[in-house]
Design a protein around this motif. Sequence first.
Motif, PDB file in Angstrom:
ATOM      1  N   THR A 139      40.961 -12.103 -21.069  1.00 52.15           N
ATOM      2  CA  THR A 139      41.963 -12.953 -20.423  1.00 52.15           C
ATOM      3  C   THR A 139      41.309 -13.913 -19.441  1.00 52.15           C
ATOM      4  O   THR A 139      41.650 -15.103 -19.387  1.00 52.15           O
TER       5      THR A 139
ATOM      6  N   ARG B 115      39.490 -16.728 -21.343  1.00 53.01           N
ATOM      7  CA  ARG B 115      40.380 -17.667 -22.034  1.00 53.01           C
ATOM      8  C   ARG B 115      41.111 -18.601 -21.077  1.00 53.01           C
ATOM      9  O   ARG B 115      41.488 -19.712 -21.461  1.00 53.01           O
ATOM     10  N   LYS B 116      41.297 -18.165 -19.840  1.00 52.43           N
ATOM     11  CA  LYS B 116      41.998 -18.999 -18.862  1.00 52.43           C
ATOM     12  C   LYS B 116      41.056 -19.861 -18.029  1.00 52.43           C
ATOM     13  O   LYS B 116      41.502 -20.701 -17.247  1.00 52.43           O
TER      14      LYS B 116
ATOM     15  N   SER C 186      38.378 -22.554 -16.560  1.00 50.51           N
ATOM     16  CA  SER C 186      37.906 -23.934 -16.704  1.00 50.51           C
ATOM     17  C   SER C 186      36.384 -23.968 -16.704  1.00 50.51           C
ATOM     18  O   SER C 186      35.771 -24.889 -17.224  1.00 50.51           O
TER      19      SER C 186
ATOM     20  N   THR D 163      34.080 -24.629 -22.915  1.00 51.66           N
ATOM     21  CA  THR D 163      34.121 -24.188 -21.522  1.00 51.66           C
ATOM     22  C   THR D 163      32.703 -24.142 -20.956  1.00 51.66           C
ATOM     23  O   THR D 163      31.832 -23.494 -21.538  1.00 51.66           O
TER      24      THR D 163
ATOM     25  N   GLU E  43      39.427 -19.260 -11.281  1.00 52.01           N
ATOM     26  CA  GLU E  43      40.614 -18.525 -10.848  1.00 52.01           C
ATOM     27  C   GLU E  43      40.409 -17.023 -10.679  1.00 52.01           C
ATOM     28  O   GLU E  43      41.216 -16.369 -10.022  1.00 52.01           O
ATOM     29  N   TYR E  44      39.355 -16.469 -11.253  1.00 51.26           N
ATOM     30  CA  TYR E  44      39.209 -15.015 -11.298  1.00 51.26           C
ATOM     31  C   TYR E  44      37.832 -14.565 -10.823  1.00 51.26           C
ATOM     32  O   TYR E  44      36.847 -15.309 -10.918  1.00 51.26           O
TER      33      TYR E  44
ATOM     34  N   THR F 114      42.363 -12.582  -8.111  1.00 51.69           N
ATOM     35  CA  THR F 114      42.530 -14.030  -8.181  1.00 51.69           C
ATOM     36  C   THR F 114      42.567 -14.656  -6.791  1.00 51.69           C
ATOM     37  O   THR F 114      42.738 -15.860  -6.662  1.00 51.69           O
TER      38      THR F 114
END
Length: 273
Positions: free
Chosen positions: A145, A148-149, A151, A176, A225-226, A248
């Motif tokens: 996950t 895939r999210k 950037s 990416t 984000e992670y 996050t």
Amino acid sequence: MKETSPLEIYNEYHDDVQAIFRSRLLTQVLLALGSGSKPLSTLREVTGSSSQALIPKIRQLEALHYVESARGEYALTPIGRIVEPKIERAVTLMGTVQHHREFWIEHEIEGIPPKLLNEIEHLYNTEMVKDVEENIFAVYTVFQTILRKASWIHGVSSIMSPVHVDAIKEAAISSTPIEIVVSEELAKRLTSQYEAVLETLSRPENFKLYVYPSPIRLGMTVTDEYISLGLYRRDTGKYDASTDLVGTDAAAVSWGERLFQHYKADSRPLKIS
């Protein structure tokens, strides 16, 4: 002149130190005022206490010159503004250790550089993800996950499995930007076991692999984000692929990026023929 140790300082001023940490209300008032001045009504609300209980504590803080009254509100004094951030940090650090107590007790933390280890309070707003009987792929599912999210993807690792390689390959093919720092031992395994995959990944400019000259005793992925952090177990000395800290929170993500840059700074690019 002989340097005074923290223990000697504590022995001399322990009454002042204990005056803050002995009282829940004293600590709460200081922490509440750390974000700005507040009226008594707000302090009652955030501490869950009555005026009768609060006012003597506020007077005590005023006597210590940590708090002062201004325009009907209470605020930190210049000295209070020096002391409060240190108390806030100690509270957050203890909270982080207790919030993830099982994780820190069961795993080696020596793989985290001392400077970053000294800042682990930034990981308070993360959660422990663990493979369990009801979901034996919990950690890997979160890893997928995250990729895939993302950037962009930055990673540090001394371990790699076929499923991880496939997930990274999928992200790289989708353009990416990816940078990964690996140990020398892992670099040798990658170049021997995944030569074809590395050759494919080396073609686009968005994939870069770096080799760290010393052993790496952690696994970490950070994106825009992670953050996902894994460590080696203390009882077996082996990497624990079944447990990660994941979050996050911006402070945690920033901490992860600093960890990545620490390892990247002393690494060399891996040239893939």
